[in-house]
Design a protein around this motif. Sequence first.
Motif, mmCIF file in Angstrom:
data_model
loop_
_atom_site.group_PDB
_atom_site.id
_atom_site.type_symbol
_atom_site.label_atom_id
_atom_site.label_comp_id
_atom_site.label_asym_id
_atom_site.label_seq_id
_atom_site.Cartn_x
_atom_site.Cartn_y
_atom_site.Cartn_z
ATOM 1 N N ILE A 292 0.888 -1.237 -0.042
ATOM 2 C CA ILE A 292 0.026 -0.015 -0.024
ATOM 3 C C ILE A 292 0.873 1.350 0.136
ATOM 4 O O ILE A 292 0.688 2.268 -0.693
ATOM 5 N N LEU A 293 2.039 1.243 0.673
ATOM 6 C CA LEU A 293 3.032 2.281 0.807
ATOM 7 C C LEU A 293 3.549 2.692 -0.510
ATOM 8 O O LEU A 293 3.370 3.456 -1.040
ATOM 9 N N SER A 294 3.928 1.533 -1.151
ATOM 10 C CA SER A 294 4.374 1.500 -2.458
ATOM 11 C C SER A 294 3.230 2.225 -3.704
ATOM 12 O O SER A 294 3.840 2.955 -4.183
ATOM 13 N N ALA A 295 2.346 1.797 -3.510
ATOM 14 C CA ALA A 295 1.235 2.254 -4.421
ATOM 15 C C ALA A 295 0.921 3.710 -4.203
ATOM 16 O O ALA A 295 0.700 4.616 -5.328
ATOM 17 N N ASP A 296 0.817 4.162 -2.899
ATOM 18 C CA ASP A 296 0.427 5.609 -2.651
ATOM 19 C C ASP A 296 1.584 6.433 -2.792
ATOM 20 O O ASP A 296 1.361 7.647 -3.303
ATOM 21 N N LEU A 297 2.801 6.095 -2.423
ATOM 22 C CA LEU A 297 3.918 7.063 -2.567
ATOM 23 C C LEU A 297 4.804 6.642 -3.695
ATOM 24 O O LEU A 297 5.852 7.337 -3.845
ATOM 25 N N ASP A 298 4.641 6.027 -4.599
ATOM 26 C CA ASP A 298 5.178 5.548 -5.864
ATOM 27 C C ASP A 298 6.384 5.126 -5.502
ATOM 28 O O ASP A 298 7.429 5.684 -5.891
ATOM 29 N N LEU A 299 6.493 4.055 -4.626
ATOM 30 C CA LEU A 299 7.801 3.583 -4.322
ATOM 31 C C LEU A 299 8.045 2.266 -4.886
ATOM 32 O O LEU A 299 7.163 1.375 -5.173
ATOM 33 N N THR A 300 9.342 1.855 -4.796
ATOM 34 C CA THR A 300 9.593 0.422 -5.327
ATOM 35 C C THR A 300 9.422 -0.417 -4.174
ATOM 36 O O THR A 300 9.738 0.275 -2.766
ATOM 37 N N PRO A 301 9.510 -1.759 -4.129
ATOM 38 C CA PRO A 301 9.516 -2.480 -2.872
ATOM 39 C C PRO A 301 10.821 -2.339 -2.168
ATOM 40 O O PRO A 301 10.840 -2.371 -1.017
ATOM 41 N N GLY A 302 12.079 -2.264 -2.740
ATOM 42 C CA GLY A 302 13.175 -1.729 -1.967
ATOM 43 C C GLY A 302 12.946 -0.474 -1.362
ATOM 44 O O GLY A 302 13.392 -0.477 -0.092
ATOM 45 N N GLN A 303 12.486 0.390 -1.663
ATOM 46 C CA GLN A 303 12.453 1.957 -0.976
ATOM 47 C C GLN A 303 11.524 1.876 0.132
ATOM 48 O O GLN A 303 11.661 2.100 1.312
ATOM 49 N N ALA A 304 10.342 0.980 -0.266
ATOM 50 C CA ALA A 304 9.155 1.015 0.690
ATOM 51 C C ALA A 304 9.615 0.039 2.007
ATOM 52 O O ALA A 304 9.269 0.324 3.036
ATOM 53 N N SER A 305 10.456 -1.147 1.668
ATOM 54 C CA SER A 305 10.986 -1.750 2.831
ATOM 55 C C SER A 305 11.984 -1.146 3.777
ATOM 56 O O SER A 305 12.165 -1.654 4.898
ATOM 57 N N ALA B 165 13.843 -7.043 -0.794
ATOM 58 C CA ALA B 165 12.930 -6.296 -1.677
ATOM 59 C C ALA B 165 13.446 -5.810 -2.992
ATOM 60 O O ALA B 165 12.795 -5.729 -4.009
ATOM 61 N N ASP B 166 14.837 -5.457 -2.947
ATOM 62 C CA ASP B 166 15.641 -5.094 -4.313
ATOM 63 C C ASP B 166 15.441 -6.236 -5.215
ATOM 64 O O ASP B 166 15.013 -5.812 -6.275
ATOM 65 N N ALA B 167 15.790 -7.375 -4.736
ATOM 66 C CA ALA B 167 15.722 -8.565 -5.760
ATOM 67 C C ALA B 167 14.261 -9.022 -6.241
ATOM 68 O O ALA B 167 14.153 -9.165 -7.314
ATOM 69 N N TYR B 168 13.316 -8.787 -5.478
ATOM 70 C CA TYR B 168 11.993 -8.783 -5.796
ATOM 71 C C TYR B 168 11.571 -7.676 -6.781
ATOM 72 O O TYR B 168 11.003 -7.960 -7.826
ATOM 73 N N HIS B 169 12.066 -6.606 -6.592
ATOM 74 C CA HIS B 169 11.897 -5.601 -7.609
ATOM 75 C C HIS B 169 12.373 -5.917 -9.070
ATOM 76 O O HIS B 169 12.014 -5.509 -10.020
ATOM 77 N N SER B 170 13.567 -6.331 -8.951
ATOM 78 C CA SER B 170 14.413 -6.698 -10.318
ATOM 79 C C SER B 170 13.837 -7.745 -10.907
ATOM 80 O O SER B 170 13.685 -7.843 -12.063
ATOM 81 N N VAL B 171 13.646 -9.113 -10.075
ATOM 82 C CA VAL B 171 13.308 -10.441 -11.217
ATOM 83 C C VAL B 171 12.004 -11.052 -10.460
ATOM 84 O O VAL B 171 11.804 -12.187 -10.710
#
Length: 440
Positions: free
Chosen positions: A68-81, A389-395
Amino acid sequence: MPPASTGASAATLPGALSQPSPDTTAESGADLRHRPGDRAFRRSNLALFAAGIATFVLLYSTQGLLPILSADLDLTPGQASWTASAATLGLALALLPASALSDRYGRTAVMTASMLAASALALALPFAPDLSTLVVLRILQGAALAGLPATAMAYLAEEVHPSALASAMGLYVAGNSIGGMGGRLASGWAAAAWGWRWGLATSAVLALLAALAFRLLIPAARHFRPAPVDGRALARTVSGHLRNPLLLRLYALGLLFMAVFGAVYNTVGYRLVSAPFNLPESVAASIFVVYLVGTASSASAGRLTGRLGRRGTLYVAIGVTAAGLLLSLADSLPCALLGLVLITAGFFAGHATASSSVGRTATTGRAQASALYLIAYYLGNSLGGTLGADAYHSVGWDGAAAVGLTAMTLAAGVTLYATRQAVHARRASTPRRSGAPARA
């Protein structure tokens, strides 16, 4: 505790093995500490239960909100994590100082200040305008929370009779577990309905109520005696532990198991709300009920250790965790959920085994030895959560699972090395029969 686990022993926390003060026993020889049936015993139990809830509601308050943070603040999973990792990082860095402050200013004073400061910061979180502010507040909140795990077990060891200490500590750890799970669920459900700011506000209110309950219930400490903070002595003790190879291996295992837990639980919400599962956010938030698996696996770890030994239990925990990671790779919801159950069970069994071994391994400075374990443990959460989270965002999920499998491969290497060292030590200590050839 993740969380602090339901199976964490007294050795898991700084001060857990502190000795009672000389004034614990009256001149007549009667032990004046709280016993079952005493009003003060019931109050101290309930107070520490509330403290455990408050601590872990706050520590993991953003983990269920990451999609929800990612969607609202336009964040990648790594940033939100980072909103989750920042709190455990702050906690890890503040553990030793908080432990020293409790020796100087008192257990109840430090615990009360810790919870009220963390709750005040929690009330500010919903008003954070951007990610940077949110991360800074979470680091400060984690540092404030360090006063609880660094102090609670010491308070119980000083104030509760030894015959009742295990049950009192068990109730405190149960509060950790319920707070860790309940905080994620409550904030996740509120966020799914009204947004992440309301999710954080829900966590703040729950934690503040628990903190107030703690303050009203906690009996005054009768056996604490302040001690000056000796920085040099603390440094000598810590450096001695860091030169102990066995303790270093246990710290590494705590870090590696928690890295898996952080990588998985920081990203599983993203996976469940995305294709091919496309679960509603409220349903995805409910996945933290799986956390209860840790109760059973932590308890069974002790029995398993009695049968297989410490290293045997660690091999089982590593194998179960790795099996869960591999099973979770399938694009099938039953496989994903069963994989999460195995990962959770393996993590808690490994953490319970490693953490309980710290107190038995350290012959002096057990509080500091346990504090160092917790530092490694929470650093592992921050590191694994961010990398996963960074790895999830990448692959995608394969990347997060790869981070976990790498950590378990390293854990297996550490345990295998420990096994070989133990075998060599046994051979060296066994006298050879006269005329018998030496073994290579």
